[in-house]
Design a protein around this motif. Structure first.
Motif, PDB file in Angstrom:
ATOM      1  N   TYR A  48     -31.017 -20.187  -4.256  1.00 29.59           N
ATOM      2  CA  TYR A  48     -30.530 -21.258  -3.385  1.00 29.59           C
ATOM      3  C   TYR A  48     -29.231 -20.869  -2.686  1.00 29.59           C
ATOM      4  O   TYR A  48     -29.026 -21.183  -1.503  1.00 29.59           O
ATOM      5  CB  TYR A  48     -30.338 -22.520  -4.231  1.00 29.59           C
ATOM      6  N   LEU A  49     -28.347 -20.171  -3.389  1.00 34.60           N
ATOM      7  CA  LEU A  49     -27.071 -19.781  -2.803  1.00 34.60           C
ATOM      8  C   LEU A  49     -27.268 -18.773  -1.678  1.00 34.60           C
ATOM      9  O   LEU A  49     -26.582 -18.830  -0.650  1.00 34.60           O
ATOM     10  CB  LEU A  49     -26.157 -19.195  -3.885  1.00 34.60           C
ATOM     11  N   GLU A  50     -28.204 -17.858  -1.867  1.00 34.07           N
ATOM     12  CA  GLU A  50     -28.489 -16.877  -0.817  1.00 34.07           C
ATOM     13  C   GLU A  50     -29.043 -17.557   0.430  1.00 34.07           C
ATOM     14  O   GLU A  50     -28.574 -17.330   1.551  1.00 34.07           O
ATOM     15  CB  GLU A  50     -29.494 -15.846  -1.323  1.00 34.07           C
ATOM     16  N   ALA A  51     -30.062 -18.373   0.227  1.00 31.39           N
ATOM     17  CA  ALA A  51     -30.704 -19.040   1.360  1.00 31.39           C
ATOM     18  C   ALA A  51     -29.727 -19.962   2.081  1.00 31.39           C
ATOM     19  O   ALA A  51     -29.700 -20.021   3.320  1.00 31.39           O
ATOM     20  CB  ALA A  51     -31.922 -19.828   0.875  1.00 31.39           C
ATOM     21  N   LEU A  52     -28.910 -20.663   1.320  1.00 36.80           N
ATOM     22  CA  LEU A  52     -27.974 -21.607   1.919  1.00 36.80           C
ATOM     23  C   LEU A  52     -26.924 -20.890   2.760  1.00 36.80           C
ATOM     24  O   LEU A  52     -26.534 -21.376   3.832  1.00 36.80           O
ATOM     25  CB  LEU A  52     -27.297 -22.428   0.818  1.00 36.80           C
ATOM     26  N   PHE A  53     -26.481 -19.734   2.299  1.00 37.72           N
ATOM     27  CA  PHE A  53     -25.506 -18.958   3.075  1.00 37.72           C
ATOM     28  C   PHE A  53     -26.051 -18.644   4.469  1.00 37.72           C
ATOM     29  O   PHE A  53     -25.381 -18.875   5.487  1.00 37.72           O
ATOM     30  CB  PHE A  53     -25.162 -17.661   2.341  1.00 37.72           C
ATOM     31  N   PHE A  54     -27.267 -18.125   4.526  1.00 34.19           N
ATOM     32  CA  PHE A  54     -27.844 -17.764   5.822  1.00 34.19           C
ATOM     33  C   PHE A  54     -28.142 -18.998   6.672  1.00 34.19           C
ATOM     34  O   PHE A  54     -28.016 -18.953   7.908  1.00 34.19           O
ATOM     35  CB  PHE A  54     -29.115 -16.942   5.614  1.00 34.19           C
ATOM     36  N   ASP A  55     -28.510 -20.105   6.044  1.00 33.32           N
ATOM     37  CA  ASP A  55     -28.789 -21.312   6.815  1.00 33.32           C
ATOM     38  C   ASP A  55     -27.517 -21.895   7.429  1.00 33.32           C
ATOM     39  O   ASP A  55     -27.554 -22.445   8.534  1.00 33.32           O
ATOM     40  CB  ASP A  55     -29.486 -22.351   5.936  1.00 33.32           C
ATOM     41  N   PHE A  56     -26.405 -21.793   6.734  1.00 34.92           N
ATOM     42  CA  PHE A  56     -25.137 -22.224   7.324  1.00 34.92           C
ATOM     43  C   PHE A  56     -24.839 -21.419   8.590  1.00 34.92           C
ATOM     44  O   PHE A  56     -24.463 -21.978   9.628  1.00 34.92           O
ATOM     45  CB  PHE A  56     -23.991 -22.043   6.326  1.00 34.92           C
ATOM     46  N   VAL A  57     -25.010 -20.112   8.495  1.00 30.53           N
ATOM     47  CA  VAL A  57     -24.722 -19.243   9.637  1.00 30.53           C
ATOM     48  C   VAL A  57     -25.696 -19.513  10.780  1.00 30.53           C
ATOM     49  O   VAL A  57     -25.292 -19.649  11.945  1.00 30.53           O
ATOM     50  CB  VAL A  57     -24.783 -17.762   9.216  1.00 30.53           C
ATOM     51  N   LEU A  58     -26.983 -19.604  10.460  1.00 25.16           N
ATOM     52  CA  LEU A  58     -27.992 -19.859  11.493  1.00 25.16           C
ATOM     53  C   LEU A  58     -27.779 -21.214  12.158  1.00 25.16           C
ATOM     54  O   LEU A  58     -27.917 -21.347  13.381  1.00 25.16           O
ATOM     55  CB  LEU A  58     -29.391 -19.780  10.877  1.00 25.16           C
ATOM     56  N   ALA A  59     -27.449 -22.217  11.361  1.00 25.27           N
ATOM     57  CA  ALA A  59     -27.231 -23.553  11.913  1.00 25.27           C
ATOM     58  C   ALA A  59     -26.028 -23.569  12.850  1.00 25.27           C
ATOM     59  O   ALA A  59     -26.053 -24.228  13.900  1.00 25.27           O
ATOM     60  CB  ALA A  59     -27.032 -24.560  10.782  1.00 25.27           C
TER      61      ALA A  59
END
Length: 246
Positions: free
Chosen positions: A148-159
């Motif tokens: 979850y921490l990995e995916a969330l990091f990239f989603d913050f950047v993408l968003a």
């Protein structure tokens, strides 16, 4: 001073409790890099499963239908509020902030807590190259709770990039939806992978949370127009009053 929104704390606590309940019910937990298979050991020893565990398994399946999308949506709601308030001025600032808050904790917990426990418990007992498997599970975190921490990091950047370059919410929504469909197609057409926790799959839910932040107040203000009372719109007034209760 910014007003603290306590309902988000309550939602976060409830979702965290549901995660604990869901993860406490595993008998088997494994992937291509190792695993613990208690159910198989029980079967080999002639030990039958309990009725309670069967019931708990149904509860777990129910929880798993919504709890992770809800986590990403909550993150999207809070992040969009920060973006609107000028919290981040560049993608570099977002990356630095989320590395310290997500990536560093992920690496430390994985290497100095998760990995030693797995080694001691025999999780990697069948591994031919244990350090390779440890590294690969960081990159492809299948059946590993820290994904979850990995995916969330990239989603913050993408968003943030979507907010900066797409700008219009309908463009952000469309992009995230198209990406979601593409990921679903690739997962069905090829071997399913969860590289970095599969952030592209959960971007849709992150953006959904951004929409809740953007349009939530609009809906709330609209519903405030309806008041308690009789008449032909009584049911609508009642619904509106209930919907805006905090």
């Amino acid at each position: 001073m910014k007003k603290h929104i306590y309902k988000y704390d309550v939602i976060r606590i409830v979702l965290t409790v549901l995660v604990v309940i869901g993860h406490a019910n595993y008998y088997n937990a494994g992937n291509a890099y190792g695993g613990i298979y208690i159910a198989d050991q029980m079967s080999a020893a002639g030990i039958a499963d309990t009725a309670f565990h069967g019931f708990a398994e149904q509860i777990k399946q129910l929880i798993y239908t919504f709890h992770m999308p809800a986590f990403f949506a909550l993150s999207g709601t809070l992040f969009y509020s920060q973006v609107k308030n000028g919290r981040f001025s560049s993608v570099t600032e977002v990356v630095k902030n989320k590395i310290s808050r997500l990536v560093v904790p992920f690496v430390l917990v994985y290497l100095f807590w998760n990995t030693p426990i797995k080694i001691i418990s025999g999780y990697y007992s069948q591994s031919e190259n244990i350090w390779k498997d440890i590294l690969m599970q960081m990159l492809i975190p299948t059946n590993m709770y820290l994904w979850y921490l990995e995916a969330l990091f990239f989603d913050f950047v993408l968003a943030y990039l979507l907010c900066k370059y797409a700008k219009k919410m309908w463009m952000i929504n469309t992009t995230s939806f198209v990406v979601y469909l593409a990921v679903c197609f690739l997962e069905r057409a090829t071997v399913v992978t969860t590289l970095f926790g599969n952030p592209l799959r959960y971007l849709l839910w992150f953006v959904f949370g951004m929409n809740l932040n953007k349009y939530g107040k609009v809906a709330k203000n609209y519903l405030k127009r309806f008041e308690w009372g009789g008449g032909e719109n009584c049911s609508l007034r009642c619904f509106g009053s209930l919907a805006i209760m905090d």
